[in-house]
Each structure stands twice: as C-alpha cells, then as structure tokens.
Write a protein that holds these residues in place. Structure first.
Motif, PDB file in Angstrom:
ATOM      1  N   VAL A   1      13.142  -3.506  -7.497  1.00 51.57           N
ATOM      2  CA  VAL A   1      13.066  -2.898  -8.928  1.00 51.57           C
ATOM      3  C   VAL A   1      11.649  -2.352  -8.974  1.00 51.57           C
ATOM      4  O   VAL A   1      11.424  -1.318  -9.631  1.00 51.57           O
ATOM      5  N   ARG A   2      10.593  -2.706  -8.259  1.00 53.42           N
ATOM      6  CA  ARG A   2       9.195  -2.176  -8.349  1.00 53.42           C
ATOM      7  C   ARG A   2       9.227  -1.123  -7.745  1.00 53.42           C
ATOM      8  O   ARG A   2       8.458  -0.104  -8.299  1.00 53.42           O
ATOM      9  N   ASP A   3      10.065  -0.688  -6.567  1.00 50.19           N
ATOM     10  CA  ASP A   3       9.878   0.464  -6.030  1.00 50.19           C
ATOM     11  C   ASP A   3      10.549   1.517  -6.941  1.00 50.19           C
ATOM     12  O   ASP A   3      10.140   2.600  -6.690  1.00 50.19           O
ATOM     13  N   ALA A   4      11.787   1.272  -7.695  1.00 48.93           N
ATOM     14  CA  ALA A   4      12.197   2.118  -8.807  1.00 48.93           C
ATOM     15  C   ALA A   4      11.515   2.398  -9.747  1.00 48.93           C
ATOM     16  O   ALA A   4      11.369   3.597 -10.236  1.00 48.93           O
ATOM     17  N   ILE A   5      10.632   1.470 -10.225  1.00 47.64           N
ATOM     18  CA  ILE A   5       9.818   1.797 -11.374  1.00 47.64           C
ATOM     19  C   ILE A   5       8.790   2.675 -10.680  1.00 47.64           C
ATOM     20  O   ILE A   5       8.382   3.801 -11.330  1.00 47.64           O
ATOM     21  N   GLN A   6       8.014   2.360  -9.603  1.00 46.98           N
ATOM     22  CA  GLN A   6       7.017   3.052  -9.042  1.00 46.98           C
ATOM     23  C   GLN A   6       7.425   4.485  -8.787  1.00 46.98           C
ATOM     24  O   GLN A   6       6.804   5.499  -8.917  1.00 46.98           O
ATOM     25  N   GLU A   7       8.602   4.844  -8.296  1.00 49.81           N
ATOM     26  CA  GLU A   7       9.096   5.892  -8.232  1.00 49.81           C
ATOM     27  C   GLU A   7       9.236   6.978  -9.358  1.00 49.81           C
ATOM     28  O   GLU A   7       8.892   8.239  -9.353  1.00 49.81           O
ATOM     29  N   GLN A   8       9.371   6.170 -10.451  1.00 47.74           N
ATOM     30  CA  GLN A   8       9.384   6.827 -11.809  1.00 47.74           C
ATOM     31  C   GLN A   8       8.034   7.302 -12.487  1.00 47.74           C
ATOM     32  O   GLN A   8       7.698   8.353 -12.911  1.00 47.74           O
ATOM     33  N   ILE A   9       7.258   6.266 -12.391  1.00 43.30           N
ATOM     34  CA  ILE A   9       5.923   6.351 -13.060  1.00 43.30           C
ATOM     35  C   ILE A   9       4.712   6.966 -12.209  1.00 43.30           C
ATOM     36  O   ILE A   9       3.832   7.235 -12.709  1.00 43.30           O
ATOM     37  N   VAL A  10       4.898   6.724 -10.969  1.00 42.57           N
ATOM     38  CA  VAL A  10       3.989   7.177  -9.882  1.00 42.57           C
ATOM     39  C   VAL A  10       4.186   8.408  -9.354  1.00 42.57           C
ATOM     40  O   VAL A  10       3.665   9.719  -9.400  1.00 42.57           O
ATOM     41  N   ASP A  11       5.702   8.513  -8.713  1.00 36.71           N
ATOM     42  CA  ASP A  11       6.092   9.868  -8.093  1.00 36.71           C
ATOM     43  C   ASP A  11       6.417  10.893  -8.979  1.00 36.71           C
ATOM     44  O   ASP A  11       6.262  12.006  -8.852  1.00 36.71           O
ATOM     45  N   LYS A  12       7.000  10.545 -10.111  1.00 34.08           N
ATOM     46  CA  LYS A  12       7.577  11.633 -10.775  1.00 34.08           C
ATOM     47  C   LYS A  12       6.980  11.911 -12.050  1.00 34.08           C
ATOM     48  O   LYS A  12       6.716  12.983 -12.298  1.00 34.08           O
ATOM     49  N   GLN A  13       6.261  11.029 -12.798  1.00 35.50           N
ATOM     50  CA  GLN A  13       5.563  11.179 -13.910  1.00 35.50           C
ATOM     51  C   GLN A  13       4.223  11.366 -13.674  1.00 35.50           C
ATOM     52  O   GLN A  13       3.405  11.811 -14.342  1.00 35.50           O
ATOM     53  N   LYS A  14       3.655  10.893 -12.417  1.00 38.14           N
ATOM     54  CA  LYS A  14       2.262  11.095 -12.288  1.00 38.14           C
ATOM     55  C   LYS A  14       1.190  10.163 -13.121  1.00 38.14           C
ATOM     56  O   LYS A  14       0.463  10.751 -13.386  1.00 38.14           O
ATOM     57  N   ALA A  15       1.781   9.223 -13.784  1.00 36.01           N
ATOM     58  CA  ALA A  15       1.356   8.582 -14.759  1.00 36.01           C
ATOM     59  C   ALA A  15       0.001   7.685 -14.374  1.00 36.01           C
ATOM     60  O   ALA A  15      -0.893   7.306 -14.987  1.00 36.01           O
ATOM     61  N   MET A  16       0.038   7.175 -12.969  1.00 37.61           N
ATOM     62  CA  MET A  16      -1.098   6.637 -12.117  1.00 37.61           C
ATOM     63  C   MET A  16      -0.894   6.794 -10.870  1.00 37.61           C
ATOM     64  O   MET A  16       0.288   7.296 -10.473  1.00 37.61           O
ATOM     65  N   SER A  17      -1.688   6.258 -10.213  1.00 45.53           N
ATOM     66  CA  SER A  17      -1.934   6.403  -8.577  1.00 45.53           C
ATOM     67  C   SER A  17      -1.058   5.192  -8.086  1.00 45.53           C
ATOM     68  O   SER A  17      -0.859   4.302  -8.863  1.00 45.53           O
ATOM     69  N   GLU A  18      -0.516   5.192  -6.835  1.00 43.73           N
ATOM     70  CA  GLU A  18       0.228   4.032  -6.311  1.00 43.73           C
ATOM     71  C   GLU A  18      -0.829   2.746  -6.238  1.00 43.73           C
ATOM     72  O   GLU A  18      -0.405   1.735  -6.652  1.00 43.73           O
ATOM     73  N   GLU A  19      -2.036   3.112  -6.053  1.00 40.13           N
ATOM     74  CA  GLU A  19      -3.064   2.241  -5.830  1.00 40.13           C
ATOM     75  C   GLU A  19      -3.353   1.318  -7.252  1.00 40.13           C
ATOM     76  O   GLU A  19      -3.318   0.008  -7.412  1.00 40.13           O
ATOM     77  N   GLN A  20      -2.941   1.882  -8.335  1.00 39.44           N
ATOM     78  CA  GLN A  20      -3.140   1.430  -9.635  1.00 39.44           C
ATOM     79  C   GLN A  20      -2.072   0.601 -10.020  1.00 39.44           C
ATOM     80  O   GLN A  20      -2.336  -0.272 -10.899  1.00 39.44           O
ATOM     81  N   PHE A  21      -0.973   1.299  -9.553  1.00 40.54           N
ATOM     82  CA  PHE A  21       0.319   0.575  -9.928  1.00 40.54           C
ATOM     83  C   PHE A  21       0.294  -0.663  -9.345  1.00 40.54           C
ATOM     84  O   PHE A  21       0.503  -1.640  -9.760  1.00 40.54           O
ATOM     85  N   TYR A  22       0.313  -0.495  -7.882  1.00 43.97           N
ATOM     86  CA  TYR A  22       0.536  -1.878  -6.987  1.00 43.97           C
ATOM     87  C   TYR A  22      -0.259  -1.704  -5.844  1.00 43.97           C
ATOM     88  O   TYR A  22      -0.136  -1.154  -4.693  1.00 43.97           O
ATOM     89  N   SER A  23      -1.641  -2.406  -5.989  1.00 47.31           N
ATOM     90  CA  SER A  23      -2.491  -2.180  -4.724  1.00 47.31           C
ATOM     91  C   SER A  23      -1.930  -2.782  -3.499  1.00 47.31           C
ATOM     92  O   SER A  23      -0.880  -3.516  -3.444  1.00 47.31           O
ATOM     93  N   TYR A  24      -2.422  -2.030  -2.094  1.00 52.70           N
ATOM     94  CA  TYR A  24      -1.751  -2.662  -0.974  1.00 52.70           C
ATOM     95  C   TYR A  24      -2.682  -2.091  -0.123  1.00 52.70           C
ATOM     96  O   TYR A  24      -3.813  -1.501  -0.315  1.00 52.70           O
ATOM     97  N   LEU A  25      -2.750  -2.772   1.217  1.00 55.88           N
ATOM     98  CA  LEU A  25      -3.652  -2.647   2.404  1.00 55.88           C
ATOM     99  C   LEU A  25      -2.918  -1.514   3.081  1.00 55.88           C
ATOM    100  O   LEU A  25      -1.811  -1.239   3.462  1.00 55.88           O
ATOM    101  N   LYS A  26      -3.824  -0.320   3.445  1.00 59.52           N
ATOM    102  CA  LYS A  26      -3.341   0.683   4.220  1.00 59.52           C
ATOM    103  C   LYS A  26      -3.589   0.239   5.773  1.00 59.52           C
ATOM    104  O   LYS A  26      -4.553  -0.042   6.097  1.00 59.52           O
ATOM    105  N   ILE A  27      -2.496   0.307   6.507  1.00 63.53           N
ATOM    106  CA  ILE A  27      -2.767  -0.170   7.918  1.00 63.53           C
ATOM    107  C   ILE A  27      -2.724   1.198   8.876  1.00 63.53           C
ATOM    108  O   ILE A  27      -2.242   2.037   8.512  1.00 63.53           O
TER     109      ILE A  27
END
Length: 69
Positions: free
Chosen positions: A43-69
C-alpha cells in the motif's frame, strides 16, 4: 555505517501506522487484520507512486526515509 536518524524512523513509523489504520477502517467492522508489513509495504508503494512519482508533492525521502546502499 549509516543509520536513520530518530526523525526518519518516526516518519517511517507514522506512515506505516497510518496505512495500517486505513486498512483497518476499510474492513467490515467485524474483521481485523494482523499487522503485516508486506501488505503495508504494498500500500505504501502505491501511495508513494501517486504522491511522489506522479504528483511530485514531496520527495521520496520526505515521504518515507530510507538508507541508500
């Protein structure tokens, strides 16, 4: 070794908890799901696709922080 800071972990917890609550609210009143991070992640991935990828409402890091490997 890089680690997430407290605020980033709190954001992850917030997002996951909100998604879990939404799923619970969408179920019939007599049904409940156990905590399942795989479902929450889907569900998180689907939400992220809409608000981060399509709407550009925030960055991926703002939506759900993660470690870059």
């Amino acid at each position: 070794m890089e680690t997430l800071i407290k605020q980033e972990l709190e954001r992850q917890d917030f997002v996951d908890n909100e998604i879990f609550e939404l799923i619970q609210k969408l179920l019939p009143a007599d049904k409940q799901l156990e905590w399942n991070i795989e479902i929450i992640g889907d569900v998180r991935d689907a939400i992220q696709e809409q608000i981060v990828d399509k709407q550009k409402a925030m960055s991926e890091e703002q939506f759900y922080s993660y470690l870059k490997i």
